[in-house]
Design a protein around this motif. Structure first.
Motif, PDB file in Angstrom:
ATOM      1  N   VAL A 177      85.578 -62.801  37.817  1.00 50.72           N
ATOM      2  CA  VAL A 177      85.133 -62.539  39.176  1.00 50.72           C
ATOM      3  C   VAL A 177      86.284 -61.852  39.908  1.00 50.72           C
ATOM      4  O   VAL A 177      87.450 -62.013  39.512  1.00 50.72           O
ATOM      5  N   GLN A 178      85.961 -61.080  40.935  1.00 53.04           N
ATOM      6  CA  GLN A 178      87.043 -60.415  41.655  1.00 53.04           C
ATOM      7  C   GLN A 178      88.003 -61.449  42.227  1.00 53.04           C
ATOM      8  O   GLN A 178      87.588 -62.488  42.746  1.00 53.04           O
ATOM      9  N   SER A 179      89.278 -61.119  42.146  1.00 52.19           N
ATOM     10  CA  SER A 179      90.295 -62.020  42.680  1.00 52.19           C
ATOM     11  C   SER A 179      90.344 -61.889  44.198  1.00 52.19           C
ATOM     12  O   SER A 179      89.697 -61.027  44.801  1.00 52.19           O
ATOM     13  N   ASP A 180      91.130 -62.761  44.796  1.00 48.79           N
ATOM     14  CA  ASP A 180      91.354 -62.633  46.237  1.00 48.79           C
ATOM     15  C   ASP A 180      91.962 -61.273  46.570  1.00 48.79           C
ATOM     16  O   ASP A 180      91.679 -60.685  47.617  1.00 48.79           O
ATOM     17  N   LEU A 181      92.811 -60.784  45.671  1.00 48.29           N
ATOM     18  CA  LEU A 181      93.388 -59.453  45.871  1.00 48.29           C
ATOM     19  C   LEU A 181      92.324 -58.366  45.736  1.00 48.29           C
ATOM     20  O   LEU A 181      92.436 -57.299  46.324  1.00 48.29           O
ATOM     21  N   GLY A 182      91.274 -58.661  44.953  1.00 51.00           N
ATOM     22  CA  GLY A 182      90.202 -57.689  44.789  1.00 51.00           C
ATOM     23  C   GLY A 182      89.363 -57.524  46.041  1.00 51.00           C
ATOM     24  O   GLY A 182      88.567 -56.576  46.133  1.00 51.00           O
ATOM     25  N   LEU A 183      89.546 -58.432  47.011  1.00 54.21           N
ATOM     26  CA  LEU A 183      88.827 -58.299  48.278  1.00 54.21           C
ATOM     27  C   LEU A 183      89.571 -57.378  49.249  1.00 54.21           C
ATOM     28  O   LEU A 183      89.046 -57.052  50.317  1.00 54.21           O
ATOM     29  N   ASN A 184      90.777 -56.971  48.894  1.00 54.92           N
ATOM     30  CA  ASN A 184      91.545 -56.086  49.772  1.00 54.92           C
ATOM     31  C   ASN A 184      91.073 -54.633  49.752  1.00 54.92           C
ATOM     32  O   ASN A 184      90.981 -54.001  50.810  1.00 54.92           O
ATOM     33  N   PRO A 185      90.788 -54.045  48.583  1.00 53.79           N
ATOM     34  CA  PRO A 185      90.346 -52.642  48.574  1.00 53.79           C
ATOM     35  C   PRO A 185      89.143 -52.350  49.456  1.00 53.79           C
ATOM     36  O   PRO A 185      89.086 -51.275  50.068  1.00 53.79           O
ATOM     37  N   PRO A 186      88.148 -53.257  49.559  1.00 48.39           N
ATOM     38  CA  PRO A 186      87.049 -52.941  50.483  1.00 48.39           C
ATOM     39  C   PRO A 186      87.512 -52.717  51.921  1.00 48.39           C
ATOM     40  O   PRO A 186      86.929 -51.909  52.642  1.00 48.39           O
ATOM     41  N   TYR A 187      88.554 -53.421  52.340  1.00 51.46           N
ATOM     42  CA  TYR A 187      89.045 -53.221  53.698  1.00 51.46           C
ATOM     43  C   TYR A 187      89.648 -51.833  53.865  1.00 51.46           C
ATOM     44  O   TYR A 187      89.508 -51.203  54.918  1.00 51.46           O
ATOM     45  N   LEU A 188      90.300 -51.363  52.811  1.00 55.39           N
ATOM     46  CA  LEU A 188      90.827 -50.001  52.874  1.00 55.39           C
ATOM     47  C   LEU A 188      89.682 -48.995  53.016  1.00 55.39           C
ATOM     48  O   LEU A 188      89.768 -48.042  53.802  1.00 55.39           O
ATOM     49  N   ALA A 189      88.584 -49.236  52.270  1.00 50.80           N
ATOM     50  CA  ALA A 189      87.429 -48.341  52.386  1.00 50.80           C
ATOM     51  C   ALA A 189      86.831 -48.407  53.787  1.00 50.80           C
ATOM     52  O   ALA A 189      86.417 -47.373  54.345  1.00 50.80           O
ATOM     53  N   LEU A 190      86.771 -49.596  54.383  1.00 48.52           N
ATOM     54  CA  LEU A 190      86.251 -49.722  55.737  1.00 48.52           C
ATOM     55  C   LEU A 190      87.157 -49.018  56.743  1.00 48.52           C
ATOM     56  O   LEU A 190      86.680 -48.352  57.673  1.00 48.52           O
ATOM     57  N   LEU A 191      88.465 -49.159  56.559  1.00 53.54           N
ATOM     58  CA  LEU A 191      89.403 -48.492  57.464  1.00 53.54           C
ATOM     59  C   LEU A 191      89.237 -46.974  57.393  1.00 53.54           C
ATOM     60  O   LEU A 191      89.277 -46.284  58.420  1.00 53.54           O
ATOM     61  N   ARG A 192      89.046 -46.477  56.173  1.00 54.60           N
ATOM     62  CA  ARG A 192      88.827 -45.037  56.032  1.00 54.60           C
ATOM     63  C   ARG A 192      87.535 -44.604  56.706  1.00 54.60           C
ATOM     64  O   ARG A 192      87.491 -43.571  57.388  1.00 54.60           O
ATOM     65  N   HIS A 193      86.475 -45.406  56.510  1.00 50.98           N
ATOM     66  CA  HIS A 193      85.166 -45.023  57.047  1.00 50.98           C
ATOM     67  C   HIS A 193      85.192 -44.966  58.577  1.00 50.98           C
ATOM     68  O   HIS A 193      84.660 -44.024  59.177  1.00 50.98           O
ATOM     69  N   PHE A 194      85.792 -45.955  59.192  1.00 47.27           N
ATOM     70  CA  PHE A 194      85.815 -46.005  60.651  1.00 47.27           C
ATOM     71  C   PHE A 194      87.051 -45.308  61.242  1.00 47.27           C
ATOM     72  O   PHE A 194      87.256 -45.366  62.453  1.00 47.27           O
ATOM     73  N   GLU A 195      87.848 -44.698  60.366  1.00 49.24           N
ATOM     74  CA  GLU A 195      89.035 -43.938  60.799  1.00 49.24           C
ATOM     75  C   GLU A 195      89.998 -44.818  61.587  1.00 49.24           C
ATOM     76  O   GLU A 195      90.538 -44.433  62.618  1.00 49.24           O
ATOM     77  N   TRP A 196      90.188 -46.038  61.066  1.00 47.17           N
ATOM     78  CA  TRP A 196      91.158 -46.953  61.653  1.00 47.17           C
ATOM     79  C   TRP A 196      92.489 -46.778  60.937  1.00 47.17           C
ATOM     80  O   TRP A 196      92.585 -46.910  59.722  1.00 47.17           O
ATOM     81  N   LYS A 197      93.530 -46.489  61.700  1.00 54.05           N
ATOM     82  CA  LYS A 197      94.852 -46.240  61.119  1.00 54.05           C
ATOM     83  C   LYS A 197      95.920 -47.225  61.591  1.00 54.05           C
ATOM     84  O   LYS A 197      97.042 -47.186  61.109  1.00 54.05           O
ATOM     85  N   ARG A 198      95.571 -48.088  62.526  1.00 53.12           N
ATOM     86  CA  ARG A 198      96.538 -49.059  63.051  1.00 53.12           C
ATOM     87  C   ARG A 198      95.925 -50.445  62.947  1.00 53.12           C
ATOM     88  O   ARG A 198      94.851 -50.695  63.506  1.00 53.12           O
ATOM     89  N   VAL A 199      96.595 -51.364  62.243  1.00 52.63           N
ATOM     90  CA  VAL A 199      96.048 -52.700  62.038  1.00 52.63           C
ATOM     91  C   VAL A 199      97.133 -53.740  62.246  1.00 52.63           C
ATOM     92  O   VAL A 199      98.338 -53.448  62.229  1.00 52.63           O
ATOM     93  N   ALA A 200      96.656 -54.970  62.417  1.00 48.14           N
ATOM     94  CA  ALA A 200      97.542 -56.140  62.444  1.00 48.14           C
ATOM     95  C   ALA A 200      97.067 -57.103  61.364  1.00 48.14           C
ATOM     96  O   ALA A 200      95.860 -57.221  61.117  1.00 48.14           O
ATOM     97  N   VAL A 201      98.002 -57.782  60.718  1.00 48.24           N
ATOM     98  CA  VAL A 201      97.680 -58.731  59.656  1.00 48.24           C
ATOM     99  C   VAL A 201      98.278 -60.083  60.021  1.00 48.24           C
ATOM    100  O   VAL A 201      99.488 -60.205  60.218  1.00 48.24           O
ATOM    101  N   LEU A 202      97.418 -61.093  60.128  1.00 49.44           N
ATOM    102  CA  LEU A 202      97.846 -62.473  60.340  1.00 49.44           C
ATOM    103  C   LEU A 202      97.492 -63.268  59.098  1.00 49.44           C
ATOM    104  O   LEU A 202      96.367 -63.181  58.606  1.00 49.44           O
ATOM    105  N   TYR A 203      98.434 -64.062  58.586  1.00 46.20           N
ATOM    106  CA  TYR A 203      98.168 -64.813  57.366  1.00 46.20           C
ATOM    107  C   TYR A 203      98.783 -66.221  57.467  1.00 46.20           C
ATOM    108  O   TYR A 203      99.833 -66.419  58.081  1.00 46.20           O
ATOM    109  N   HIS A 204      98.068 -67.152  56.849  1.00 41.78           N
ATOM    110  CA  HIS A 204      98.547 -68.525  56.804  1.00 41.78           C
ATOM    111  C   HIS A 204      99.837 -68.566  55.979  1.00 41.78           C
ATOM    112  O   HIS A 204      99.925 -67.992  54.897  1.00 41.78           O
TER     113      HIS A 204
END
Length: 935
Positions: free
Chosen positions: A188-215
């Motif tokens: 099954v896709q790993s937790d890291l495998g859930l990251n590439p979809p976010y890159l695709a979403l960022l490209r689609h919506f032309e988002w170039k500035r993000v913030a990352v909060l992590y436990h």
């Protein structure tokens, strides 16, 4: 009393120890861990009185003549110490074993048997189970599990020493370290495998500035590092990347301060709820923001649990529009699976399976079901390769070919065949299309959900194989605003340049000025022998015109930039400055050099003759140019101009920000370099003003430009001060700056050359041959007004070319003037003959033949000519003859000296007084001081 679980990770030591040695070490470690875990389980059973056995019996099978293929299994069936419980996957595994064994054409002559143990989601227990599997019969061909990541890690860390492949649906990013876990396959896709979809979403919506909060845990830190690496490689600006444990107060403040609108959260459900609650309190939610959750295991109503300071209604409002990603645990395409049924049929069977009543259900049962098929297909596909491998006796004699049941923990060849076969497994399971990539990671489909109206909505699918998004047309994204939020202010850069129309107009005006200067240059060269042009030093005139032409060219250079000239660079900055400096020196330097010669001629107090040729004056201008060249060269070497793009102002309208910028030429010490040049040019202007003042009374047509110099200096100073003031006010507006600068250069240059050369052109037009000028000089003479210091000695000052011209004019002037005066004397004599004989008219009698009158007339006429340097003058005719015959420099010098006596001092005999009064002189100093005579 509880015994804390022990987690021991063994790193590869193959480089230093042999495989048998490592096997022995692993056996010793596993034996120790087995003892500790047994003790722990006994204590846990007593304290917790667990109702679920720590180990399940192997799955029951129909007894047949088929050869058994044993698979080691471990799952977190019970979790007395906490952790993820996966008991509900057991019924799905049993279904898969049954489907595989009943499938025709798959593992013919064999049947799978899974020896499943409960690892409690505990790394120590998992290690203990691995030891049991390795030491108990039968030999296990592969490992299935665990579903718990922390239990899978120690198993994967040891399995490769025993050539055992491990198929697991653990999602930990730590297991993606393929060098550390070379036999680990993730179904099954790993937790890291859930990251590439976010890159695709960022490209689609032309988002170039993000913030990352992590436990702030190792698990999420690894996921964060992987995400940041993916984003930054794609050019995404991660403005804020911060960890948190409780309410992320300061982290949200940082997000607001940096105006970040796209926020990605990585954490367990409880931590994520606190992040959203804090975002709500600080207003970081709504139409301006898009929150993302990396949440492969979140429940749909994860945010409704009331364990924060925010109310459920506030949390519902805060999470509205949130985007989350999940592994596709159940095929949404409704395609027939490898088992020959669709997912609906699977799900019905799963719910009706007998053991479901015992273990319950779990949404992760689907990857567990597919993992059994992965193992079966890998074994089946490896048979052809394995059956080519030979079994030899101790003497090397061929016995037979290998079969699946011949596997041992030291058989690297069979393990290699298993691994190759598993990499090539490809089928359609209940989790969708299935295959591995080269890193032994599952390539499948990731679900993209958006919270809409408090519920998850499937808005897109992400295909791992193509790294692309497929949007759900039936359920599109919904936003609180007019559309998706922007990733902050939308920044536009507007380069301020000179308006093309203004540049073209300035170039046209400069071109007209150049043409005018060329016309003046041609006239100056063609008519250089004309008396008026010759008196004005035509060579220096040429230099003045060249300076004007250079100034006009500087206007064009000032208007150039990288838009008009692609190769525009810092060199142009130096050229702009150099051209303007040189044009000023050429123009005003030559003008002042001419005036300097006039000054030297008419203020010299000694009789020593000085030769001031044009070459001397041109050398003076060359010296000024050399000073300029030294300053400019030093400037360029030690502090060169650098072309920079300077940001000016920023205008913000809504979510749109416009940055205005312009190209500027900068250097470190501009003030000092320009100060040095301004100082030198200022001294030059002061010197010119001094010369103009000193020669203000020299009124020689074509020779003295003192009036023009004063007007030109006044013009240039006023315009420069005005231009400097205006440019300082509009220095950030290149159009206005260029407009004022070019206007000042064009106006001042045109005014100066017209002031100097238009009178010359008028004279040439009126008198092309110069004859009228000669006659005018004979009529009017050479006038030198006032009393300049040393005027009486000025003749000895002249250079060869200029002094001859002046003295010739003087002689001609005197000759003409004496002729006129002689005619006046004749008329006066006629009047005196008819006048009464009075005491005042001593020399006048009524009789025209009075010998006294004739004597006085003759005497006074002779006195006039004698004072002019002529001797033995008997009558008027003799005087005129001598005037014509005596034009040598020697005679001219003598004439000049005697002229000074009669004109300057006006001392004449008493009896000649009336004659000179009638010649235009006066005996009243107060009445006519310029023409007074003294008896």
């Amino acid at each position: 009393m509880k015994l804390v679980g022990v987690r021991l990770q063994l790193t590869s030591c193959k480089q230093s120890l042999s495989s048998p040695t490592m096997v022995i070490i692993h056996n010793l470690v596993l034996l120790l861990l087995h003892f500790l875990c047994v003790c722990k389980n006994i204590i846990a059973d007593v304290n917790a009185n667990s109702t679920v056995s720590t180990a399940t019996a192997d799955v029951e099978y129909n007894q047949t003549d088929e050869i058994e293929l044993a698979i080691a299994g471990l799952m977190p069936i019970s979790t007395p110490n906490g952790g993820w419980n996966a008991a509900g996957v057991v019924p799905a595994i049993e279904m898969a074993i049954s489907d595989v064994n009943n499938r025709t054409g798959l593992l013919e002559g064999y049947r799978l048997r899974l020896y499943l143990e409960d690892d409690h989601c505990d790394p120590g227990m998992a290690t203990n189970i691995l030891y049991k599997h390795l030491t108990a019969e039968p030999t296990k061909l592969m490992i299935l599990g665990s579903g718990c990541s922390i239990a899978s890690v120690p198993v994967a860390n040891s399995a490769h020493y025993y050539n055992l492949l491990q198929a697991s649906f653990s999602t930990s990013g730590e297991l993606s370290e393929k060098g550390r876990f070379p036999m680990f396959f993730r179904v099954v896709q790993s937790d890291l495998g859930l990251n590439p979809p976010y890159l695709a979403l960022l490209r689609h919506f032309e988002w170039k500035r993000v913030a990352v909060l992590y436990h702030d845990t190792l698990f999420f830190a690894k996921g964060k590092d992987n995400l940041l690496d993916i984003l930054r490689k794609d050019g995404v600006d991660v403005v804020v990347s911060e960890s948190f444990n409780d309410y992320p107060v300061h982290q949200i403040e940082s997000i607001k301060k940096n105006d970040v609108r796209i926020i990605i959260v990585m954490g367990y459900e409880d931590k994520t709820r606190r992040a959203f609650c804090e975002g709500y309190k600080q207003g970081v939610y709504g139409a301006k923001y898009a929150w993302h959750i990396v949440s492969g295991w979140y429940e749909e109503d994860w945010y409704t649990i009331n364990d924060t300071v925010c109310s459920p209604a506030q949390m519902t409002e805060a999470v509205e529009g949130t985007i989350s990603t999940f592994q596709m645990l159940l095929d949404v395409t409704n395609t027939t699976t490898i088992a020959g049924s669709d997912v609906d049929t699977y799900y019905e069977r799963y719910l009706d399976w007998p053991s479901t009543e015992v273990y319950g259900t779990n949404e992760w049962a689907t990857p567990a079901y597919d993992s059994v098929w992965v193992v079966a297909l890998a074994l089946n596909n490896s048979r052809e390769e394995i059956e080519k491998q030979e079994i030899l006796d101790e003497n090397g004699t061929f016995i037979r070919y290998k079969r699946l049941e011949d596997f041992s923990y030291t058989d690297e060849d069979m393990s290699r065949a298993f691994k190759e076969a598993m990499l090539n497994v490809k089928f359609h399971g209940v989790t969708g299309p299935f295959q591995f990539n080269s890193d032994r990671e599952r390539q499948g489909i990731v679900l993209v959900h958006q919270t809409q109206g408090g519920r998850r909505a499937l808005v897109a699918l992400y295909q791992d194989a193509t790294a692309s998004l497929e949007f759900n047309e039936a359920i599109p994204f919904q936003w609180k605003g007019d559309g998706p939020p922007v990733d902050g202010l939308t920044w536009y850069v507007r380069d301020l340049t000179i308006i093309p129309a203004l540049f073209y107009v300035a170039c046209a005006m400069a071109s007209i000025g150049l043409l005018l200067a060329v016309v003046f240059l041609v006239i100056n060269i063609v008519f250089r022998e004309h008396g008026y042009i010759r008196m004005s030093s035509p060579r220096l005139n040429n230099m003045i015109i060249l300076g004007a032409m250079t100034a006009y060219l500087s206007v064009i250079f000032f208007g150039l930039d990288s838009k008009t000239v692609p190769g525009y660079n810092s060199i142009f900055c130096s050229v702009d400055t150099g051209i303007l400096v040189i044009s000023f020196t050429l123009g005003f330097g030559a003008m002042f050099a001419k005036t300097w010669r006039v000054y030297k001629i008419f203020t010299n107090k000694i009789h020593k003759r000085q030769a001031l040729h044009d070459t001397h004056l041109m050398g003076f201008v060359g010296l000024l140019l050399l000073i300029d060249a030294v300053i400019l060269a030093t400037w360029q070497v030690f502090d060169p101009w650098v072309m920079e793009v300077k940001n000016l102002t920023t205008e913000i309208t809504g979510d749109v920000a416009v940055v205005y910028r312009m190209e500027t030429c900068e250097c470190n010490y501009t003030f000092y370099w320009l100060g040095a040049i301004y100082a030198i040019k200022g001294l030059l202007l002061l010197f010119g003003c001094f010369l103009a003042y000193e020669t203000r009374n020299v009124c020689v047509d074509g020779l003295n430009d003192s009036k023009q110099i004063c007007v030109s200096v006044y013009n240039i100073v006023v315009l420069c001060v005005l231009g400097l003031t205006v440019n300082l006010a509009v220095q950030n507006n290149p159009t206005l700056t260029f407009g004022f600068t070019s206007s000042i250069i064009i106006l001042s240059t045109t005014f100066t050359i017209c002031l100097l050369f238009v009178p010359k052109v008028k004279v040439i037009i009126a008198d092309p041959s110069g004859e009228e000028l000669k006659r005018k000089r004979l009529r009017e003479g050479l006038s030198v007004k006032g009393s300049m210091d040393g005027m009486r000695k000025h003749d000895s000052d002249l250079s060869v070319d200029t002094s001859t011209e002046i003295l010739t004019a003087k002689v001609a002037d005197l000759k003409w003037k004496l002729t006129e005066k002689d005619d006046e004397i004749k008329k006066l004599n006629d009047k005196m003959k008819s006048a009464e004989n009075t005491p005042e008219n001593v020399a006048v009698h009524s009789s025209g033949n009075d010998p006294t009158l004739n004597a006085n007339k003759e005497f006074c006429s002779k006195e006039v000519y004698a004072n002019l340097g002529y001797s033995d003058v008997k009558n008027m005719a003799d005087a005129e003859t001598q005037v014509e015959q005596n034009k040598s420099p020697k005679t001219a010098n003598k004439l000049s000296k005697n002229l000074e006596q009669i004109v300057k001092h006006r001392k004449i005999p008493e009896k000649c007084k009336l004659v000179f009064i009638n010649l235009g002189y006066s005996d009243d100093e107060d009445k006519d001081p310029d023409n007074v005579i003294y008896v």
